[in-house]
Design a protein around this motif. Structure first.
Motif, PDB file in Angstrom:
ATOM      1  N   SER A 129       0.706  -1.031  -0.212  1.00 31.49           N
ATOM      2  CA  SER A 129       0.044  -0.278   0.146  1.00 31.49           C
ATOM      3  C   SER A 129       0.894   1.097   0.078  1.00 31.49           C
ATOM      4  CB  SER A 129      -0.929   0.245   1.078  1.00 31.49           C
ATOM      5  OG  SER A 129      -1.272  -1.031   1.083  1.00 31.49           O
ATOM      6  N   GLN A 130       1.997   0.664   0.752  1.00 37.96           N
ATOM      7  CA  GLN A 130       2.450   2.116   0.567  1.00 37.96           C
ATOM      8  C   GLN A 130       3.342   2.939  -0.552  1.00 37.96           C
ATOM      9  OE1 GLN A 130       6.184   1.609   3.085  1.00 37.96           O
ATOM     10  NE2 GLN A 130       7.639   3.758   2.767  1.00 37.96           N
ATOM     11  N   ASN A 131       3.747   1.305  -1.380  1.00 36.41           N
ATOM     12  CA  ASN A 131       3.889   2.038  -2.807  1.00 36.41           C
ATOM     13  C   ASN A 131       3.231   2.068  -3.140  1.00 36.41           C
ATOM     14  OD1 ASN A 131       7.021   0.991  -2.103  1.00 36.41           O
ATOM     15  ND2 ASN A 131       6.098  -1.371  -2.259  1.00 36.41           N
ATOM     16  N   PHE A 132       1.588   2.061  -3.129  1.00 34.88           N
ATOM     17  CA  PHE A 132       0.907   2.124  -4.391  1.00 34.88           C
ATOM     18  C   PHE A 132       0.628   4.520  -4.186  1.00 34.88           C
ATOM     19  CE2 PHE A 132      -3.421   2.302  -5.316  1.00 34.88           C
ATOM     20  CZ  PHE A 132      -3.766   1.698  -6.417  1.00 34.88           C
ATOM     21  N   ILE A 133       0.695   4.557  -3.213  1.00 38.79           N
ATOM     22  CA  ILE A 133       0.192   6.227  -2.612  1.00 38.79           C
ATOM     23  C   ILE A 133       1.098   6.314  -3.558  1.00 38.79           C
ATOM     24  CG2 ILE A 133       0.431   7.199  -0.317  1.00 38.79           C
ATOM     25  CD1 ILE A 133      -0.904   5.095   1.065  1.00 38.79           C
TER      26      ILE A 133
ATOM     27  N   LEU B  40       1.047   7.112  -6.689  1.00 35.92           N
ATOM     28  CA  LEU B  40      -0.602   8.274  -6.845  1.00 35.92           C
ATOM     29  C   LEU B  40       0.441   9.188  -7.284  1.00 35.92           C
ATOM     30  CD1 LEU B  40      -2.864   5.954  -5.845  1.00 35.92           C
ATOM     31  CD2 LEU B  40      -2.039   6.100  -7.838  1.00 35.92           C
ATOM     32  N   GLY B  41       1.582   9.464  -6.482  1.00 34.70           N
ATOM     33  CA  GLY B  41       2.563  11.155  -5.977  1.00 34.70           C
ATOM     34  C   GLY B  41       1.548  11.955  -4.885  1.00 34.70           C
ATOM     35  N   TYR B  42       1.791  10.560  -3.965  1.00 31.13           N
ATOM     36  CA  TYR B  42       1.296  11.169  -2.207  1.00 31.13           C
ATOM     37  C   TYR B  42       2.980  11.130  -1.418  1.00 31.13           C
ATOM     38  CZ  TYR B  42      -3.524  12.493  -4.485  1.00 31.13           C
ATOM     39  OH  TYR B  42      -3.849  12.559  -5.409  1.00 31.13           O
TER      40      TYR B  42
ATOM     41  N   VAL C  47      -3.434   1.277   8.385  1.00 30.22           N
ATOM     42  CA  VAL C  47      -3.730   2.801   8.188  1.00 30.22           C
ATOM     43  C   VAL C  47      -3.128   2.849   6.671  1.00 30.22           C
ATOM     44  CG1 VAL C  47      -3.099   5.011   8.362  1.00 30.22           C
ATOM     45  CG2 VAL C  47      -3.275   3.843  10.408  1.00 30.22           C
ATOM     46  N   TYR C  48      -2.170   2.557   6.239  1.00 29.12           N
ATOM     47  CA  TYR C  48      -2.294   2.458   4.440  1.00 29.12           C
ATOM     48  C   TYR C  48      -3.084   1.976   3.978  1.00 29.12           C
ATOM     49  CZ  TYR C  48       2.765   3.622   5.457  1.00 29.12           C
ATOM     50  OH  TYR C  48       3.729   4.735   5.853  1.00 29.12           O
ATOM     51  N   LEU C  49      -3.597   0.544   4.230  1.00 26.40           N
ATOM     52  CA  LEU C  49      -4.489  -0.075   3.870  1.00 26.40           C
ATOM     53  C   LEU C  49      -6.164   1.356   3.640  1.00 26.40           C
ATOM     54  CD1 LEU C  49      -5.057  -3.968   4.529  1.00 26.40           C
ATOM     55  CD2 LEU C  49      -4.444  -2.110   2.276  1.00 26.40           C
ATOM     56  N   LEU C  50      -6.167   1.650   4.824  1.00 23.71           N
ATOM     57  CA  LEU C  50      -7.554   2.807   4.355  1.00 23.71           C
ATOM     58  C   LEU C  50      -7.624   3.683   4.064  1.00 23.71           C
ATOM     59  CD1 LEU C  50      -8.319   2.508   8.841  1.00 23.71           C
ATOM     60  CD2 LEU C  50      -9.501   1.578   7.532  1.00 23.71           C
ATOM     61  N   VAL C  51      -6.345   4.174   3.409  1.00 24.17           N
ATOM     62  CA  VAL C  51      -5.542   5.572   2.726  1.00 24.17           C
ATOM     63  C   VAL C  51      -5.895   5.565   1.972  1.00 24.17           C
ATOM     64  CG1 VAL C  51      -3.450   6.968   1.927  1.00 24.17           C
ATOM     65  CG2 VAL C  51      -4.064   6.824   4.303  1.00 24.17           C
ATOM     66  N   VAL C  52      -5.213   3.883   1.029  1.00 25.20           N
ATOM     67  CA  VAL C  52      -5.765   3.732   0.042  1.00 25.20           C
ATOM     68  C   VAL C  52      -7.594   2.920  -0.715  1.00 25.20           C
ATOM     69  CG1 VAL C  52      -5.684   1.140  -2.355  1.00 25.20           C
ATOM     70  CG2 VAL C  52      -3.744   2.258  -0.625  1.00 25.20           C
ATOM     71  N   ASN C  53      -7.403   2.535   0.600  1.00 28.42           N
ATOM     72  CA  ASN C  53      -9.393   2.910   0.083  1.00 28.42           C
ATOM     73  C   ASN C  53     -10.125   3.800  -0.099  1.00 28.42           C
ATOM     74  OD1 ASN C  53     -11.628   1.074   0.075  1.00 28.42           O
ATOM     75  ND2 ASN C  53     -12.191   1.777   2.116  1.00 28.42           N
ATOM     76  N   TYR C  54      -9.103   5.148   0.987  1.00 33.91           N
ATOM     77  CA  TYR C  54     -10.128   6.623   0.485  1.00 33.91           C
ATOM     78  C   TYR C  54      -9.544   6.926  -0.524  1.00 33.91           C
ATOM     79  CZ  TYR C  54     -11.230  11.280   1.986  1.00 33.91           C
ATOM     80  OH  TYR C  54     -11.617  12.660   1.368  1.00 33.91           O
ATOM     81  N   MET C  55      -8.661   6.617  -0.974  1.00 31.56           N
ATOM     82  CA  MET C  55      -8.445   6.926  -3.188  1.00 31.56           C
ATOM     83  C   MET C  55      -9.358   6.661  -4.065  1.00 31.56           C
ATOM     84  SD  MET C  55      -4.236   7.306  -2.131  1.00 31.56           S
ATOM     85  CE  MET C  55      -3.350   9.117  -1.868  1.00 31.56           C
ATOM     86  N   PHE C  56      -9.288   4.747  -3.609  1.00 30.23           N
ATOM     87  CA  PHE C  56      -9.848   4.567  -4.537  1.00 30.23           C
ATOM     88  C   PHE C  56     -11.090   3.720  -4.014  1.00 30.23           C
ATOM     89  CE2 PHE C  56      -6.385   4.486  -6.518  1.00 30.23           C
ATOM     90  CZ  PHE C  56      -6.587   5.377  -7.667  1.00 30.23           C
TER      91      PHE C  56
END
Length: 161
Positions: free
Chosen positions: A23-27, A30-32, A77-86
């Motif tokens: 998830s960290q790499n995904f964030i 995405l540029g964040y 938390v990272y999974l929640l952030v990714v879920n919020y983004m998508f």
């Protein structure tokens, strides 16, 4: 033998840290990266306090537990952030990634339990079964048709003169 529980805790922390790294790499992709940097600053204070308390209470096992709890928290938390983004991220990743996570956690749990106090023969059997199950899992869930064909051609060329 006294270091075995510490190593087991650290291995669990490593597992959750790696899952959080996806998830960290995904964030970052995405540029964040700024979200991650700010979050790390906040978690550092919490982690430092938790580490001092658990180390004082439980020694080196408390330190390992603190790091493992931090890894689990960061992953969530990272999974929640990714879920919020998508908003539909779970439907996107539920097929392969969800299955991979379940298999990794289940596999880790079985191997951890088998290696606690088991005899050498039991350890060998569990290791062989684990390798076979992992190979089947990779073949069925991860490799696509072209990759399977490639491996089959390599095996055929290696077998035939």
């Amino acid at each position: 033998m006294k270091s075995a529980p510490v190593l087991q805790l650290l291995i669990w922390g490593l597992l959750f840290g790696m899952l959080g790294g996806i998830s960290q790499n995904f964030i970052v992709a995405l540029g964040y990266p700024n979200i991650l940097a700010k979050f790390r600053l906040v978690t550092f204070v919490l982690y430092a306090g938790l580490t001092f308390w658990l180390t004082d209470s439980f020694g080196i096992q408390g330190t390992a537990l603190s790091w493992t709890l931090r890894s689990i928290f960061v992953m969530c938390v990272y999974l929640l952030v990714v879920n919020y983004m998508f908003q539909n991220i779970w439907s996107i990743i539920s097929n392969k990634v969800g299955q991979i996570i379940v298999v990794i956690v289940g596999y880790s749990l079985v191997v951890s339990l088998a290696f606690l106090k088991a005899a050498f023969g039991v350890r060998v059997v569990v290791a062989l079964i684990s390798i076979i199950l992992y190979s089947i899992f990779v073949w069925k869930m991860i490799l696509d048709r072209d990759e399977k064909d490639f491996f089959l051609n390599v095996i055929r060329r290696g077998v035939s003169p």
